[in-house]
Scaffold this motif. Structure first.
Motif, PDB file in Angstrom:
ATOM      1  N   GLU A 112      40.695  40.519  30.017  1.00  0.00           N
ATOM      2  CA  GLU A 112      40.878  40.806  31.592  1.00  0.00           C
ATOM      3  C   GLU A 112      42.385  41.112  32.017  1.00  0.00           C
ATOM      4  O   GLU A 112      41.343  42.503  33.258  1.00  0.00           O
ATOM      5  N   LEU A 116      40.592  44.681  34.835  1.00  0.00           N
ATOM      6  CA  LEU A 116      41.583  44.035  36.445  1.00  0.00           C
ATOM      7  C   LEU A 116      42.553  45.260  36.327  1.00  0.00           C
ATOM      8  O   LEU A 116      43.294  44.826  37.416  1.00  0.00           O
ATOM      9  N   PHE A 119      43.901  45.393  40.354  1.00  0.00           N
ATOM     10  CA  PHE A 119      43.299  45.176  41.840  1.00  0.00           C
ATOM     11  C   PHE A 119      44.272  43.588  41.655  1.00  0.00           C
ATOM     12  O   PHE A 119      45.330  43.566  40.793  1.00  0.00           O
ATOM     13  N   ARG A 124      41.182  40.036  41.922  1.00  0.00           N
ATOM     14  CA  ARG A 124      40.500  39.381  40.983  1.00  0.00           C
ATOM     15  C   ARG A 124      39.593  37.758  41.163  1.00  0.00           C
ATOM     16  O   ARG A 124      38.616  37.896  40.238  1.00  0.00           O
ATOM     17  N   ALA A 127      36.400  39.172  42.503  1.00  0.00           N
ATOM     18  CA  ALA A 127      35.721  39.767  41.169  1.00  0.00           C
ATOM     19  C   ALA A 127      34.358  38.552  40.538  1.00  0.00           C
ATOM     20  O   ALA A 127      33.336  38.304  39.867  1.00  0.00           O
TER      21      ALA A 127
END
Length: 149
Positions: A112, A116, A119, A124, A127
């Motif tokens: 993750e 990400l 971000f 996050r 998304a």
């Protein structure tokens, strides 16, 4: 002329790279990207049956059965016949699965962070919400389509 969007291309690319990441990270445990999802669900939901497991991830029962068989062969899960209904097999993670589950959760967090990177927290969250909506749209479409066939 309108620009073609290639959302599906990027979803597919992410899925392939995701699979490669988990296959590499979990290779020491003799499970691949195909089994890690199932192991986590069984660990979180001790005693779930195959139908519940398949439904949870929108897999067919045959896919869930193959994954559970592989996990059983490796000694990570065991199945027991249901007490009320002998046709139902309940699935449980074994003690041997604990380090695999811990490593898998570590991988989930690491992956993750990889995808990400850069971000903001708001991005996050956004998304995740967008992907969740896309998955729900796809699921609803397939359910509607199946009902019309």
């Amino acid at each position: 002329m309108s620009q073609h969007r290639e959302i599906g291309k990027y979803i597919s690319m992410l899925q392939r790279l995701n699979n490669m990441y988990y296959a590499n990270e979990l290779s020491l445990y003799q499970i691949g990207c195909g089994q890690q999802f199932f192991l986590l669900q069984i660990y979180k939901n001790p005693g779930m049956n195959l139908q519940e497991l398949a439904s949870f991830g929108h897999f067919d029962k045959a896919t869930a059965t193959r994954a559970v068989q592989k996990l059983e062969e490796e000694g990570y899960v065991l199945t027991e016949t249901g007490t009320e209904d002998k046709r139902v097999r309940r699935i449980f993670a074994t003690e041997k699965a604990e380090p695999v589950v811990a490593k898998t959760w570590e991988c989930v967090e690491d992956w993750e962070n990889v995808i990400l990177e850069g971000f903001t927290e708001e991005e996050r969250d956004g998304a995740q919400q967008i992907l969740k909506r896309m998955a729900e749209n796809a699921r609803n479409h397939m359910i509607d389509r199946k009902g019309k066939e």
